[in-house]
Scaffold this motif. Structure first.
Motif, short mmCIF file in Angstrom:
data_model
loop_
_atom_site.label_atom_id
_atom_site.label_comp_id
_atom_site.label_asym_id
_atom_site.label_seq_id
_atom_site.Cartn_x
_atom_site.Cartn_y
_atom_site.Cartn_z
N PRO A 112 0.83 -1.22 0.00
CA PRO A 112 0.00 0.00 0.00
C PRO A 112 0.86 1.26 0.00
N GLU A 113 0.42 2.25 -0.77
CA GLU A 113 1.14 3.51 -0.84
C GLU A 113 0.83 4.41 0.35
N ASP A 114 -0.43 4.43 0.76
CA ASP A 114 -0.85 5.30 1.86
C ASP A 114 -0.62 4.62 3.21
N PHE A 115 -0.32 5.42 4.22
CA PHE A 115 -0.23 4.89 5.57
C PHE A 115 -0.93 5.84 6.52
N SER A 116 -1.34 5.32 7.65
CA SER A 116 -1.99 6.11 8.68
C SER A 116 -1.67 5.50 10.03
N ILE A 117 -1.31 6.35 10.97
CA ILE A 117 -1.01 5.92 12.34
C ILE A 117 -1.86 6.80 13.25
N ALA A 134 10.52 13.05 3.17
CA ALA A 134 9.10 12.73 3.13
C ALA A 134 8.33 13.95 3.61
N THR A 135 7.11 14.05 3.16
CA THR A 135 6.19 15.08 3.66
C THR A 135 4.92 14.36 4.10
N ASN A 136 4.56 14.55 5.36
CA ASN A 136 3.39 13.90 5.93
C ASN A 136 2.51 14.94 6.61
N ALA A 137 1.31 14.53 6.93
CA ALA A 137 0.38 15.38 7.67
C ALA A 137 0.14 14.76 9.04
N SER A 138 0.14 15.61 10.05
CA SER A 138 -0.15 15.16 11.40
C SER A 138 -1.31 15.98 11.93
N GLU A 139 -2.11 15.36 12.78
CA GLU A 139 -3.29 16.05 13.30
C GLU A 139 -3.52 15.65 14.75
N LYS A 163 2.32 9.15 2.35
CA LYS A 163 2.54 8.21 1.25
C LYS A 163 3.89 7.53 1.44
N ARG A 164 3.95 6.27 1.08
CA ARG A 164 5.20 5.51 1.13
C ARG A 164 5.85 5.53 -0.26
N ASN A 165 7.13 5.89 -0.30
CA ASN A 165 7.86 5.75 -1.56
C ASN A 165 8.36 4.31 -1.67
N PHE A 166 9.09 3.99 -2.72
CA PHE A 166 9.56 2.62 -2.94
C PHE A 166 10.36 2.11 -1.76
N MET A 167 11.27 2.93 -1.23
CA MET A 167 12.12 2.51 -0.12
C MET A 167 11.29 2.24 1.14
N MET A 168 10.31 3.11 1.40
CA MET A 168 9.45 2.91 2.58
C MET A 168 8.60 1.64 2.41
N LYS A 169 8.15 1.38 1.19
CA LYS A 169 7.40 0.15 0.94
C LYS A 169 8.29 -1.07 1.19
N ALA A 170 9.54 -1.00 0.75
CA ALA A 170 10.47 -2.11 0.97
C ALA A 170 10.71 -2.31 2.46
N MET A 171 10.89 -1.22 3.18
CA MET A 171 11.11 -1.32 4.63
C MET A 171 9.89 -1.92 5.33
N SER A 172 8.70 -1.67 4.78
CA SER A 172 7.49 -2.18 5.42
C SER A 172 7.39 -3.70 5.36
N MET A 217 5.54 -0.08 10.67
CA MET A 217 5.60 1.34 10.99
C MET A 217 4.53 1.73 12.01
N ASP A 218 3.37 1.09 11.94
CA ASP A 218 2.32 1.42 12.91
C ASP A 218 2.76 1.06 14.32
N LYS A 219 3.36 -0.10 14.49
CA LYS A 219 3.83 -0.49 15.82
C LYS A 219 4.99 0.38 16.27
N MET A 220 5.94 0.64 15.38
CA MET A 220 7.12 1.41 15.74
C MET A 220 6.75 2.85 16.09
N LEU A 221 6.12 3.56 15.17
CA LEU A 221 5.75 4.95 15.43
C LEU A 221 4.57 5.06 16.38
N GLY A 222 3.66 4.11 16.32
CA GLY A 222 2.52 4.11 17.24
C GLY A 222 2.98 4.05 18.68
N GLY A 223 4.01 3.27 18.94
CA GLY A 223 4.56 3.21 20.30
C GLY A 223 5.14 4.55 20.73
N GLN A 224 5.76 5.26 19.80
CA GLN A 224 6.29 6.58 20.12
C GLN A 224 5.16 7.58 20.33
#
Length: 175
Positions: A22-27, A114-119, A138-147, A152-159
């Motif tokens: 998936p290209e989009d992500f949400s945490i 990267a450019t993201n939106a936070s709320e 949005k995830r670029n190719f490298m972020m998709k590979a890392m996924s 990312m939800d667990k890693m950043l969600g914990g933070q």
């Protein structure tokens, strides 16, 4: 020859798998705080308060921070440059509605761009406030590979959970 062909097939399959991610992500994380929205809202709306509760501020005590624009609210900006754990970037408050909402544009320069939106939303619940922190992008190719190997939800969600807990402690201590 066969080995080279097998490696090429494996690489093609890997690229197809990465591209299918998936290209989009949400945490999103929330915390209920035993204060009214006006007691916790300034922790987000005033970027000068972020080092007190942000989980990333604790990762580099020598991080350089620069504040520009208005002191608080829409247009206020905060740039940081730190070690490899915090990287370099900038955030700007794009919308601020007192005690209700803060929307932020996040621009990361290092270790990746990267450019993201936070709320942040602040929902009153009798004598408490439910604070919700979300980030989308949005995830670029490298972020998709890392996924493929990192959640990312667990890693950043914990933070996010850590930051909300620290924000709660500060807001409730100031009642």
């Amino acid at each position: 020859m066969f080995t080279l062909l097998a490696v090429a097939v494996i690489l093609v399959v890997l690229v197809v798998v990465i591209l299918s991610r998936p290209e989009d992500f949400s945490i999103t994380r929330s915390a209920t705080m035993s204060v009214a929205p006006q007691a916790v809202f300034p922790q987000v709306n005033d970027l000068h308060n972020w080092p007190g509760w942000s989980p990333w501020a604790k990762l580099d005590p020598n991080m350089k921070m620069t504040f520009t624009g208005p002191e608080v609210g829409t247009g206020a900006a905060y740039a940081w440059s730190g070690n490899s754990k915090v990287g370099e970037g900038r955030m700007t408050i794009m919308e601020s509605r007192a005690n209700e909402l803060v929307k932020i544009k996040l621009e990361f320069m290092k270790p990746f761009t990267a450019t993201n939106a936070s709320e942040f939303t602040f929902q009153p619940q009798s004598s408490q406030t439910n604070v919700t922190w979300s980030m989308t992008g949005k995830r670029n190719f490298m972020m998709k590979a890392m996924s493929l190997v990192m959640n990312m939800d667990k890693m950043l969600g914990g933070q996010f959970e850590q930051g909300l807990a620290q924000m709660k402690a500060i807001a409730e201590a100031g009642r």
